[in-house]
Each structure stands twice: as structure tokens, then as C-alpha cells.
Design an enzyme around this catalytic site. Structure first.
Site, PDB file in Angstrom:
ATOM      1  N   LYS A  42       2.635   4.195  18.537  1.00 52.79           N
ATOM      2  CA  LYS A  42       2.639   5.592  18.188  1.00 52.79           C
ATOM      3  C   LYS A  42       2.849   6.515  19.338  1.00 52.79           C
ATOM      4  CE  LYS A  42       0.108   4.673  13.743  1.00 52.79           C
ATOM      5  NZ  LYS A  42      -1.277   4.576  13.240  1.00 52.79           N
TER       6      LYS A  42
ATOM      7  N   THR B 286       0.848  -1.135   0.014  1.00 56.83           N
ATOM      8  CA  THR B 286       0.031   0.104   0.042  1.00 56.83           C
ATOM      9  C   THR B 286       0.829   1.211   0.022  1.00 56.83           C
ATOM     10  OG1 THR B 286      -1.568  -1.162   1.186  1.00 56.83           O
ATOM     11  CG2 THR B 286      -1.713   1.191   1.410  1.00 56.83           C
TER      12      THR B 286
HETATM   13  P1  NAP Z   1       1.499  -3.861   2.836  1.00 58.77           P
HETATM   14  O1  NAP Z   1       0.573  -3.269   2.147  1.00 58.77           O
HETATM   15  O2  NAP Z   1       1.473  -5.180   3.708  1.00 58.77           O
HETATM   16  O3  NAP Z   1       2.901  -3.945   2.248  1.00 58.77           O
HETATM   17  C1  NAP Z   1       4.233  -4.703   2.641  1.00 58.77           C
HETATM   18  C2  NAP Z   1       5.008  -4.731   1.510  1.00 58.77           C
HETATM   19  O4  NAP Z   1       6.288  -5.389   2.124  1.00 58.77           O
HETATM   20  C3  NAP Z   1       4.681  -5.663   0.630  1.00 58.77           C
HETATM   21  O5  NAP Z   1       5.228  -5.297  -0.753  1.00 58.77           O
HETATM   22  C4  NAP Z   1       5.399  -6.925   0.736  1.00 58.77           C
HETATM   23  O6  NAP Z   1       5.765  -7.793  -0.407  1.00 58.77           O
HETATM   24  C5  NAP Z   1       6.691  -6.388   1.561  1.00 58.77           C
HETATM   25  N1  NAP Z   1       7.282  -7.426   2.340  1.00 58.77           N
HETATM   26  C6  NAP Z   1       6.375  -8.197   3.285  1.00 58.77           C
HETATM   27  N2  NAP Z   1       7.391  -8.891   3.966  1.00 58.77           N
HETATM   28  C7  NAP Z   1       8.778  -8.887   3.352  1.00 58.77           C
HETATM   29  C8  NAP Z   1       9.775  -9.677   3.203  1.00 58.77           C
HETATM   30  N3  NAP Z   1       9.946 -10.729   4.321  1.00 58.77           N
HETATM   31  N4  NAP Z   1      10.635  -9.766   2.540  1.00 58.77           N
HETATM   32  C9  NAP Z   1      10.390  -8.480   1.397  1.00 58.77           C
HETATM   33  N5  NAP Z   1       9.548  -7.906   1.228  1.00 58.77           N
HETATM   34  C10 NAP Z   1       8.573  -7.945   2.300  1.00 58.77           C
HETATM   35  O7  NAP Z   1       2.001  -2.875   4.163  1.00 58.77           O
HETATM   36  P2  NAP Z   1       1.819  -1.265   4.013  1.00 58.77           P
HETATM   37  O8  NAP Z   1       0.397  -1.017   4.317  1.00 58.77           O
HETATM   38  O9  NAP Z   1       2.409  -0.681   2.845  1.00 58.77           O
HETATM   39  O10 NAP Z   1       2.653  -0.779   5.104  1.00 58.77           O
HETATM   40  C11 NAP Z   1       3.855  -0.840   5.369  1.00 58.77           C
HETATM   41  C12 NAP Z   1       4.489  -0.220   6.555  1.00 58.77           C
HETATM   42  O11 NAP Z   1       3.992   1.259   6.436  1.00 58.77           O
HETATM   43  C13 NAP Z   1       4.256  -0.774   7.787  1.00 58.77           C
HETATM   44  O12 NAP Z   1       5.518  -0.610   8.830  1.00 58.77           O
HETATM   45  C14 NAP Z   1       3.094  -0.089   8.356  1.00 58.77           C
HETATM   46  O13 NAP Z   1       2.948   0.102   9.625  1.00 58.77           O
HETATM   47  C15 NAP Z   1       3.548   1.464   7.563  1.00 58.77           C
HETATM   48  N6  NAP Z   1       2.416   2.200   7.658  1.00 58.77           N
HETATM   49  C16 NAP Z   1       1.337   1.831   6.764  1.00 58.77           C
HETATM   50  C17 NAP Z   1       0.167   2.804   6.779  1.00 58.77           C
HETATM   51  C18 NAP Z   1      -0.974   2.537   5.942  1.00 58.77           C
HETATM   52  O14 NAP Z   1      -1.979   3.302   5.997  1.00 58.77           O
HETATM   53  N7  NAP Z   1      -1.153   1.293   5.239  1.00 58.77           N
HETATM   54  C19 NAP Z   1       0.224   4.099   7.358  1.00 58.77           C
HETATM   55  C20 NAP Z   1       1.343   4.520   8.148  1.00 58.77           C
HETATM   56  C21 NAP Z   1       2.346   3.456   8.299  1.00 58.77           C
HETATM   57  P3  NAP Z   1       4.680  -8.587  -1.511  1.00 58.77           P
HETATM   58  O15 NAP Z   1       3.866  -7.394  -2.277  1.00 58.77           O
HETATM   59  O16 NAP Z   1       5.254  -9.199  -2.434  1.00 58.77           O
HETATM   60  O17 NAP Z   1       3.667  -9.281  -0.631  1.00 58.77           O
HETATM   61  N1  HSE Z   2      -2.913   0.950  10.584  1.00 60.18           N
HETATM   62  C1  HSE Z   2      -2.699   2.183  10.786  1.00 60.18           C
HETATM   63  C2  HSE Z   2      -3.652   3.040  11.070  1.00 60.18           C
HETATM   64  C3  HSE Z   2      -1.908   2.934   9.564  1.00 60.18           C
HETATM   65  O1  HSE Z   2      -5.115   2.258  10.715  1.00 60.18           O
HETATM   66  O2  HSE Z   2      -3.654   4.083  11.598  1.00 60.18           O
HETATM   67  C4  HSE Z   2      -1.432   4.088  10.001  1.00 60.18           C
HETATM   68  O3  HSE Z   2      -0.306   4.022  10.946  1.00 60.18           O
END
Ligand code: NAP
Ligand code: HSE
Length: 439
Positions: free
Chosen positions: A207, A14
């Protein structure tokens, strides 16, 4: 001409996918602002074969995140895989130890290993930037670390989880079930890979621990945070809160008290008229009470790919500019250990919902036990039992919901009073208790 900043990104989910897009689409504006262009030169994710709506032509794929993190071809490692364990920890640590700068959105990693990683960054001279880890697009890390460097902080609190606020908003406004709302939050990319981190309050706790460290100059200590999630909140509580003039929000609160720093995450009833009660959906809000200045409130999108990418790319721009700030606002050796205030001594008002025996003397028993603990009742409402004629009890054995709001008291007094009420067998089931925050 200054050479471009070469970026390697681990994680194309994402957030990672939006970061690649944003750097591609806003390249010119970014280079104008940072004084240097930014190029994504290498990426990795779990599966190279996965279909992604991303143009990765000309970008190297490096299978192992640690190899990417230490690659001579990159200047800045961007970790967007998530999780406090592997491979995120090894990759970030390896990048820092090889003198590279790191940008991450990973609050789990920073809350658990932030101090160790900050030490590595200090020792080897790279930056460790994590603006997106708290409040997604809201620049709250910079505000606490840099903007308020001259201001003592007494309290920092707010809505720090987009998923929970989205769920509570839709349950209240549309009467939808918890499960339906969570499913939508996952579909929209708000929830963590394991959504129990969101709904059980751990994401907010991570957080809050980061914000508390920045606010109070203490070492990040997630274990010092008292945590309750939102899964016990029923539509009935949301309706009752509304009838009583409140709204339920999952708040994270870190506050200096005479007994130490209180850090707590729990569902909270806030007056409907308060500004925090107006924060709806995926929006987050953080209020900072500083010494000698009125409170500062920052409000904005708290989750989602685009919102999070905005902060990640801003952190990359800082690396491109050569800006390097101590990750927690001061050198690690100057950070103090957290002195944890005991939750039992938390002082505030409480909402209590009981299923009480519909017989004479029940209300008196409840009131007596509250009075024994010197708890003063602000309001008490007994709902009419289902199936009873108006004006009559539903009869022997029937139960009615009783809703109480107390004036400010201590947490341990509330639980002592409720234990005594339970011993007298005038209620059934577990009482629901929600803390109230009035300002
Ligand atoms: P996500 O959609 O689950 O994406 C995770 C990515 O990491 C995917 O591309 C996955 O690969 C890759 N990955 C997972 N395990 C791996 C491994 N062992 N080796 C290599 N690549 C790996 O997660 P996300 O929502 O983007 O979140 C990413 C980070 O941002 C997290 O720390 C989350 O807490 C933080 N965050 C997210 C949000 C939000 O709104 N989503 C907001 C703030 C912070 P594949 O694509 O091949 O499965
Ligand atoms: N899962 C988290 C939330 C993403 O819903 O706030 C942003 O850190």
C-alpha cells in the site's frame, strides 16, 4: 437512455460478495449518482458449488477468470480474487488489452505489476481503478491523484493495515495474545488469505509503495520499501511503551529526504497524545504533508467486506460515468524511477529493550557504547528483577530488563552501539529496537 454498465466480477469472497450485495441494494442511488445503472451480469470464483449467501439468479457463471475478463458481455471487469500472480494478473491484463475498464482491490497486484497494467490501460483506453487497494473505504487514492494534483507532497504516512492495528489494539487494551487477536481478525474478514502478508508488514509495504508513487510521481517499487512486521512485538513492549508515554503502531512512512525517498514499514512508538495514537482497531489513518498547506489526515475503516465494497463500487461508478484518470496520476512515461534513501541513514529516536546482567558497571558499559556513537539518552529505566528483594540485586547471573529511549540519532549508530554492548557480554539475547516517530 444510456445503456447499463455491464459488470463481470471475479472473486466472491469477503469483498466480492459485499460488492454484489451493495450493487443490488443500492442500485437506484448508484444509478442516480452515476447517471447510468450498473448491472452485475457475470461472475466467477474458485468453486461454483460453494454455498454463498448471495442471490446469483440471472447472473452468468463463467468458469475461467480470463474468459470472463474478455467476455463481450461485460464492459467492466472487477477483480477481487487477490494475489500478484495468476489468475489475477492474466485476467486484469487481458481485460485492459481488450479495451475494458478494470476495478480491483488487489494491492499485491498493483504494487508488483501496476506500471505494466497502467501502460495497458493507457494504450487501450480503459480505466484502471484501485481505490480499495489502500485504506479500504478511505478515498486516499483519489485524494492524492486528483484532489492534491496541484500540491507538492513531502510525506505520506499512516496506519495502513487494519489487521495489525486491530491486533495491537486488543493486545494493549485487553492483554490478549497475538494468536487470539489474529484469529479474530481472520474471522472478521480483515486478514489476507495468507495473514503473514498482514503481520509481516508486506501488505502495508504494498500500500505504501502505491501511495508513494502517487505522492512523488515515481514508478511503484515495492522493493524500495524497508519492511518489518509486528510479530516480534511482545506484551512487555506494549506495557513498557505505555509506561513511557507511547503506544506501538505499525506505520508505513514515505518521505522525501536529501538522500532520496525513504519508504519504510515497521512497528513505531508514537506519543500517546498524538492523533495517530488514537486510531484504534481496524481503523486506518493516512496523513499527507503537502507544500504550503497544513497536513491532511484521512481516517476510516481500513478492512472488511462492507468497507472495501464501498470503494470498489465507487470506482465502478466512475467507470459508469465515463471518468478515466491516469492510474498513477500522470502518464506512465512521466513517472520517474524511485531514488531509494538508505535505511541505515534513517534519523530518529529509538526505544531499546535489553536483558542486562544485574551487576555493577552494566549500565555504565551500555551508556559508554551509546556515547561512543554520539547517541544521547532521553530516558533509561531498569526494571526490578523477578524474585529479587526490593533494593537488592537478584544475584550473580540474574538478568534485568533495561529500557532506553534515545534522542534523534542515525540507525547505523544504534546498531553499532548495540553490537559493541553485545561483544562486552553485559546483555543476553537480541536487543529489541523500536523506532520512535514524534510528529
Ligand atoms: P477472499 O475472501 O479470500 O476471496 C477470494 C475470492 O476469490 C473467493 O471467492 C475465491 O473463490 C476467489 N478465487 C480465489 N482464487 C481464485 C481462482 N484461482 N480462480 C477464481 N476465483 C478465485 O478474499 P477477500 O478478502 O475478498 O479479498 C479479495 C481482494 O481484495 C484481495 O486482493 C485483497 O487483498 C483485497 N482487499 C481485501 C480487503 C478485506 O478487508 N478483506 C480489504 C481491501 C482489499 P471461492 O470463494 O470459491 O474460494
Ligand atoms: N488485510 C488487509 C488489512 C485488508 O488488514 O488491512 C485491507 O487491505
Amino acid at each position: 437512455m444510456v445503456a447499463p454498465l455491464k459488470v463481470g466480477i471475479a472473486g466472491l469472497g469477503t469483498v466480492g460478495a459485499e460488492v454484489v450485495r451493495l450493487i443490488e441494494n443500492e442500485g437506484k442511488a448508484l444509478s442516480a449518482r452515476a447517471g447510468r445503472s450498473v448491472r452485475v451480469v457475470a461472475v466467477t470464483a474458485r468453486s461454483q458449488a460453494k454455498k454463498r449467501s448471495l442471490d446469483l439468479r440471472g447472473i452468468a457463471w463463467v468458469k475461467d477468470p480470463v474468459a470472463l475478463a474478455t467476455s463481450e458481455d461485460i464492459d467492466c471487469f472487477v477483480e477481487l480474487m487477490g494475489g500478484a500472480g495468476e489468475p489475477a494478473l492474466s485476467a486484469v491484463e487481458a481485460a485492459l488489452k481488450s479495451g475494458k475498464s478494470v476495478v480491483t482491490a488487489n494491492k499485491a497486484l498493483i504494487a508488483k505489476h501496476g506500471i505494466r497494467l497502467a501502460q495497458a490501460a493507457e494504450k487501450h483506453g480503459g480505466a484502471l481503478n484501485f481505490e480499495a487497494a489502500v485504506g479500504a473505504a478511505i478515498p486516499v487514492i483519489k485524494t492524492l491523484r486528483e484532489g492534491l494534483a496541484a500540491t507538492g507532497i513531502n510525506r505520506v504516512y499512516g496506519i495502513l493495515n487494519g489487521t495489525c492495528n486491530y491486533i495491537l489494539t486488543r493486545m494493549e487494551q485487553e492483554g490478549l495474545s497475538f494468536a487470539e487477536c489474529l484469529k479474530d481478525a481472520q474471522r472478521l474478514g480483515y486478514a489476507e488469505a495468507n495473514p503473514s502478508f498482514d503481520v509481516d508488514g508486506h501488505d502495508t509495504a504494498q500500500k505504501l509503495a502505491i501511495l508513494a508513487s502517487l505522492a512523488f510521481g515515481t514508478k511503484v517499487a515495492q522493493s524500495a520499501v524497508y519492511v518489518e512486521g509486528i510479530s516480534s512485538i511482545s506484551p512487555e513492549d506494549l506495557r513498557a511503551a505505555s509506561d513511557l508515554g507511547y503506544r506501538v503502531k505499525l506505520l508505513g512512512v514515505a518521505v522525501k529526504t536529501a538522500k532520496g525517498i525513504e519508504q519504510r514499514v515497521h512497528p513505531t512508538m508514537v506519543p500517546k497524545s498524538s492523533s495517530i495514537a488514537q486510531v484504534m482497531g481496524v481503523t486506518n489513518a493516512v496523513t499527507i504533508d503537502g507544500e504550503g498547506i497544513p497536513p491532511i489526515t484521512l481516517v476510516g475503516p481500513g478492512a472488511g467486506g462492507a468497507a472495501t465494497a464501498s470503494a470498489v463500487v465507487a470506482d465502478i461508478a466512475d467507470v459508469a460515468r465515463g471518468v478515466r484518470v491516469n492510474p498513477f496520476g500522470r502518464p506512465v512515461e512521466r513517472l520517474r524511477a524511485t531514488e531509494k534513501a538508505p535505511m541505515e541513514r534513517h534519523e530518529g529516536g529509538y526505544y531499546i529493550r535489553l536483558m542486562a546482567r544485574d551487576l555493577a558497571g552494566t549500565a555504565a558499559t551500555i551508556a559508554t557504547h551509546l556515547a561512543e556513537q554520539k547517541i544521547s539518552i532521553e530516558s533509561i529505566v531498569q526494571r526490578h528483577a523477578n524474585g529479587a528483594d526490593v533494593g537488592k540485586s537478584a544475584g550473580k547471573g540474574s538478568q534485568v530488563p533495561v529500557l532506553l529511549i534515545t534522542y534523534a540519532t542515525h540507525e547505523d549508530a544504534v546498531y553499532r552501539a548495540l553490537a559493541a554492548v553485545q561483544r562486552d557480554k553485559v546483555i543476553s539475547g537480541r536487543p529489541q529496537v523500536i523506532r520512535i516517530e514524534k510528529n
